[in-house]
Design a protein around this motif. Structure first.
Motif, PDB file in Angstrom:
ATOM      1  N   THR A 104      12.822  11.718 -10.745  1.00  0.00           N
ATOM      2  CA  THR A 104      13.161  13.100 -11.101  1.00  0.00           C
ATOM      3  C   THR A 104      13.366  13.230 -12.602  1.00  0.00           C
ATOM      4  OG1 THR A 104      14.219  13.473  -8.953  1.00  0.00           O
ATOM      5  CG2 THR A 104      14.811  14.972 -10.746  1.00  0.00           C
ATOM      6  N   ASN A 105      14.093  12.296 -13.199  1.00  0.00           N
ATOM      7  CA  ASN A 105      14.309  12.337 -14.643  1.00  0.00           C
ATOM      8  C   ASN A 105      13.010  12.138 -15.407  1.00  0.00           C
ATOM      9  OD1 ASN A 105      17.063  12.782 -14.444  1.00  0.00           O
ATOM     10  ND2 ASN A 105      17.571  10.620 -14.425  1.00  0.00           N
ATOM     11  N   PHE A 106      12.104  11.342 -14.857  1.00  0.00           N
ATOM     12  CA  PHE A 106      10.802  11.164 -15.505  1.00  0.00           C
ATOM     13  C   PHE A 106      10.013  12.469 -15.492  1.00  0.00           C
ATOM     14  CE2 PHE A 106       6.229  10.418 -14.855  1.00  0.00           C
ATOM     15  CZ  PHE A 106       5.921   9.834 -16.077  1.00  0.00           C
ATOM     16  N   LEU A 107      10.030  13.181 -14.364  1.00  0.00           N
ATOM     17  CA  LEU A 107       9.311  14.447 -14.286  1.00  0.00           C
ATOM     18  C   LEU A 107       9.888  15.474 -15.252  1.00  0.00           C
ATOM     19  CD1 LEU A 107       8.636  14.933 -10.456  1.00  0.00           C
ATOM     20  CD2 LEU A 107       7.113  14.035 -12.220  1.00  0.00           C
ATOM     21  N   LYS A 108      11.177  15.372 -15.527  1.00  0.00           N
ATOM     22  CA  LYS A 108      11.780  16.284 -16.497  1.00  0.00           C
ATOM     23  C   LYS A 108      11.200  16.068 -17.893  1.00  0.00           C
ATOM     24  CE  LYS A 108      16.149  17.006 -14.072  1.00  0.00           C
ATOM     25  NZ  LYS A 108      17.622  16.814 -14.086  1.00  0.00           N
ATOM     26  N   THR A 109      10.821  14.849 -18.204  1.00  0.00           N
ATOM     27  CA  THR A 109      10.200  14.593 -19.503  1.00  0.00           C
ATOM     28  C   THR A 109       8.818  15.229 -19.582  1.00  0.00           C
ATOM     29  OG1 THR A 109       9.134  12.492 -18.845  1.00  0.00           O
ATOM     30  CG2 THR A 109      11.416  12.386 -19.600  1.00  0.00           C
ATOM     31  N   GLU A 110       8.205  15.494 -18.438  1.00  0.00           N
ATOM     32  CA  GLU A 110       6.893  16.139 -18.393  1.00  0.00           C
ATOM     33  C   GLU A 110       6.993  17.622 -18.017  1.00  0.00           C
ATOM     34  OE1 GLU A 110       3.979  12.415 -17.302  1.00  0.00           O
ATOM     35  OE2 GLU A 110       4.390  13.854 -15.728  1.00  0.00           O
TER      36      GLU A 110
END
Length: 237
Positions: A104-110
């Motif tokens: 989820t935190n990775f998708l926030k970077t995108e």
């Protein structure tokens, strides 16, 4: 000495004295501006819509640090062995809370966290125990993720949106299955491979913590008292 005569063929001297010439030029410029005005307004509207969409996302205001790759997950909360298991399958990643949080935190970077949020909402929806719980949950999911210009609209084809919208009036447990599966495949085939190649995930696999800087031991500072009574040895030179 006579003043030299300068000729400017590009200037129409005779026309400049005619008032009608200025009227024609003024009218022409006005028409050109009127033709370009809708384009400028359209571009300005598009920019306002993008800004409005970003402002509607709570993540845009709260905790900007979540968008930083180094904060993929909490420091020391994941072992390298656990991180390696996340690479076995997308199901394995989402089945563990730490893996789900990291993804989820990775998708926030995108700026694509709406996909995983929609998937989580659908999982919660399917846990409803009574039909009375389905209607308010279904309405919230539809208005948040599916309907046109929803604040967190996910990427679905027209047919899936139509079928889902027709079933919102009388929702059942499987109302969002088709849409959820489509978003799941999108994340599995697109975002998940990039997650496995990302530096924060690779650092977790290697046992590194990118959010904690490497501390270097500071050398001891000598004082004048340390050298009292010490004679220099010139033989080393």
């Amino acid at each position: 000495m006579e003043n030299p005569l300068l000729l400017f063929p590009q200037l129409n001297i005779s026309a400049s004295k005619d008032k009608s010439y200025y009227k024609v030029m003024k009218s022409t410029i006005k028409e050109e501006l009127l033709e370009k005005l809708p384009k400028f307004c359209c571009r300005a509207k598009q920019k306002r819509n993008r800004l409005s969409l970003l402002l509607q996302k709570p993540e845009f205001h709260e905790g900007d640090h979540l968008a930083k790759p180094e904060n993929l997950t909490k420091a020391g909360s994941v072992s390298p062995e656990e991180a390696v298991k996340w690479g076995e399958s997308f199901d394995k990643l989402l089945s563990e809370k730490a893996g789900l949080d990291a993804f989820t935190n990775f998708l926030k970077t995108e700026f694509s966290e709406e996909n995983i949020e929609f998937w989580i909402a659908c999982e919660d929806y399917k846990k409803s125990k009574t039909a009375h719980e389905l209607l308010p949950k279904a309405k919230t999911i539809y208005e948040t993720f599916i309907q046109k210009d929803a604040p967190k609209e996910v990427n679905l084809d027209f047919h899936t949106k139509e079928v889902t919208s027709q079933n919102i009036g009388q929702p059942i447990i499987t109302t969002f299955d088709r849409a959820q599966n489509m978003v799941y495949r999108l994340m599995e085939q697109d975002s998940y491979p990039r997650f496995l190649r990302s530096d924060p995930y690779l650092n977790l696999v290697k046992g590194r913590n990118p959010s904690r800087p490497t501390l270097r031991r500071r050398s001891r500072s000598f004082t004048v008292n340390d050298f009292k009574g010490v004679r220099p040895d010139f033989t080393v030179w």
